[in-house]
Design a protein around this motif. Sequence first.
Motif, PDB file in Angstrom:
ATOM      1  N   GLY A 125     -50.698  11.094 -19.754  1.00 24.71           N
ATOM      2  CA  GLY A 125     -49.794  12.130 -20.226  1.00 24.71           C
ATOM      3  C   GLY A 125     -50.190  13.544 -19.875  1.00 24.71           C
ATOM      4  N   GLN A 126     -51.261  13.710 -19.117  1.00 25.55           N
ATOM      5  CA  GLN A 126     -51.741  15.053 -18.800  1.00 25.55           C
ATOM      6  C   GLN A 126     -51.030  15.619 -17.577  1.00 25.55           C
ATOM      7  OE1 GLN A 126     -55.988  15.030 -18.439  1.00 25.55           O
ATOM      8  NE2 GLN A 126     -56.318  14.180 -20.481  1.00 25.55           N
ATOM      9  N   SER A 159     -50.265  14.847 -23.750  1.00 23.27           N
ATOM     10  CA  SER A 159     -51.539  14.628 -24.445  1.00 23.27           C
ATOM     11  C   SER A 159     -51.902  15.793 -25.364  1.00 23.27           C
ATOM     12  CB  SER A 159     -52.661  14.413 -23.426  1.00 23.27           C
ATOM     13  OG  SER A 159     -52.905  15.604 -22.682  1.00 23.27           O
ATOM     14  N   GLU A 160     -51.116  16.863 -25.321  1.00 24.51           N
ATOM     15  CA  GLU A 160     -51.389  18.050 -26.126  1.00 24.51           C
ATOM     16  C   GLU A 160     -50.869  17.829 -27.548  1.00 24.51           C
ATOM     17  OE1 GLU A 160     -52.504  20.979 -27.892  1.00 24.51           O
ATOM     18  OE2 GLU A 160     -53.129  21.010 -25.785  1.00 24.51           O
ATOM     19  N   SER A 161     -51.776  17.519 -28.457  1.00 21.77           N
ATOM     20  CA  SER A 161     -51.379  17.121 -29.810  1.00 21.77           C
ATOM     21  C   SER A 161     -50.699  18.252 -30.578  1.00 21.77           C
ATOM     22  CB  SER A 161     -52.594  16.620 -30.595  1.00 21.77           C
ATOM     23  OG  SER A 161     -53.576  17.630 -30.692  1.00 21.77           O
ATOM     24  N   ARG A 173     -46.620   8.674 -28.494  1.00 24.75           N
ATOM     25  CA  ARG A 173     -47.367   9.200 -29.644  1.00 24.75           C
ATOM     26  C   ARG A 173     -48.867   8.931 -29.508  1.00 24.75           C
ATOM     27  NH1 ARG A 173     -44.886  13.330 -31.674  1.00 24.75           N
ATOM     28  NH2 ARG A 173     -43.185  12.911 -33.142  1.00 24.75           N
ATOM     29  N   THR A 174     -49.238   7.808 -28.951  1.00 27.28           N
ATOM     30  CA  THR A 174     -50.666   7.492 -28.825  1.00 27.28           C
ATOM     31  C   THR A 174     -51.360   8.392 -27.810  1.00 27.28           C
ATOM     32  OG1 THR A 174     -50.430   5.836 -27.037  1.00 27.28           O
ATOM     33  CG2 THR A 174     -50.128   5.073 -29.318  1.00 27.28           C
ATOM     34  N   LEU A 175     -50.595   8.972 -26.895  1.00 24.85           N
ATOM     35  CA  LEU A 175     -51.201   9.804 -25.853  1.00 24.85           C
ATOM     36  C   LEU A 175     -51.769  11.099 -26.411  1.00 24.85           C
ATOM     37  CD1 LEU A 175     -48.570   9.355 -22.976  1.00 24.85           C
ATOM     38  CD2 LEU A 175     -50.739   8.156 -23.295  1.00 24.85           C
ATOM     39  N   HIS A 176     -51.296  11.518 -27.581  1.00 24.43           N
ATOM     40  CA  HIS A 176     -51.860  12.713 -28.209  1.00 24.43           C
ATOM     41  C   HIS A 176     -52.447  12.378 -29.584  1.00 24.43           C
ATOM     42  CE1 HIS A 176     -47.424  12.661 -28.849  1.00 24.43           C
ATOM     43  NE2 HIS A 176     -47.754  12.858 -30.113  1.00 24.43           N
ATOM     44  N   GLY A 177     -52.867  11.126 -29.734  1.00 22.01           N
ATOM     45  CA  GLY A 177     -53.566  10.731 -30.953  1.00 22.01           C
ATOM     46  C   GLY A 177     -52.681  10.519 -32.154  1.00 22.01           C
ATOM     47  N   GLY A 178     -51.383  10.406 -31.943  1.00 17.24           N
ATOM     48  CA  GLY A 178     -50.462  10.207 -33.053  1.00 17.24           C
ATOM     49  C   GLY A 178     -49.995   8.770 -33.148  1.00 17.24           C
TER      50      GLY A 178
END
Length: 359
Positions: free
Chosen positions: A55-56, A75-77, A136-141
């Motif tokens: 996602g970056q 990836s930017e949460s 959502r998992t790409l930014h820790g969500g």
Amino acid sequence: MKVEQGMHRVLGKVVIVVVAVFAVTSGCALFEDERTAKGRKLYRHYCMHCHGESGQQQEGFNWERMPDPRPRDLSESEAMSTFSDEEIFNTISRDMRDTTLQEVLDDENYFAVSTMPTFKYTLSEEELWAVVGYVRTLHGGSLTFDVEGRKAELESQFKAAETAHDQAKQTMDEALAKQEAEEAARAEAEEEAEDDDEDMDMEDDEDTDLEDDEEEEIVLPEEEAYEKVAEQFEAAKAVWENFSKRPRMTQIARPDLTVAETEKVTLQENGKSLYFNKYGCNGCHSIGDVGGLVGPALDRAGFRLNDTWVYRWVRYPQGMKKHTRMPNLGLDDGDARAVTAYLDTLRAPKPDKPIPPPE
């Protein structure tokens, strides 16, 4: 000995913690549920070339070639957490609109970036939610939208519509049967009256009246009510089926693409505008040194591609090649004709060297 065992236990715990943290922060498939795993697979097939594996920005091979605004960093949460699950879902399932129109640009609820395609006509609703969950998992969500609740709601609406449909049909059938019986009884009574009536002038008048009655088509209120309920039922059925099944179109017939010379230029110009401003084809296809690398270069489309094939392809790509990366963007007949006409104008000279495929 005890010291070594203690160290091993500590190291084991550290490894578990590190692996868990890595899995959460990097979108690792180690602890994924079924929906997230499905979303990962779909993301890799349809999204990774532009948004990158994690996602970056600048990670996807197509990112650098895309026009501004380029794909956001998934990836930017901090930034991604400002969007609800529903907003992400609506972005990837919206109808494509002309981004040169002020009303579209002013619509705060519409994502007016033409190079971000829609997957509304390609994936099922369940698959779309799976993609949202994986993003959502790409930014820790994680996905918080109640997908199972949505499924239950649609099923309930479908069953209610089905019940209403069956009841309305039964009511209509009973009304039609009653009407038919009444008409039969009336016809029989009129026939008996004619036999008893010796006045020929009166018979002629009655014959005329009867003929007028036969020509008049009577639509019962129950028939009109059924038509409305049937329409609602078909709509509820389509939404329910599309939750778990991908949208399917009938195979596109071979069109007659004949265009009057006086209309050709206008059609081509309209197609060019649609290509760039509504459907964002330049995000994946290049013309010269400009445009994406996901799909084939279209510099020589007018030489290489058959117009009929192009029309059928842009209308329903999956009908031509089931697992293509190109989504169905929802082009109607008019837009497909215009885009086809524009692509026919692309007739660049043959390059000295073959264009290398994307890495």
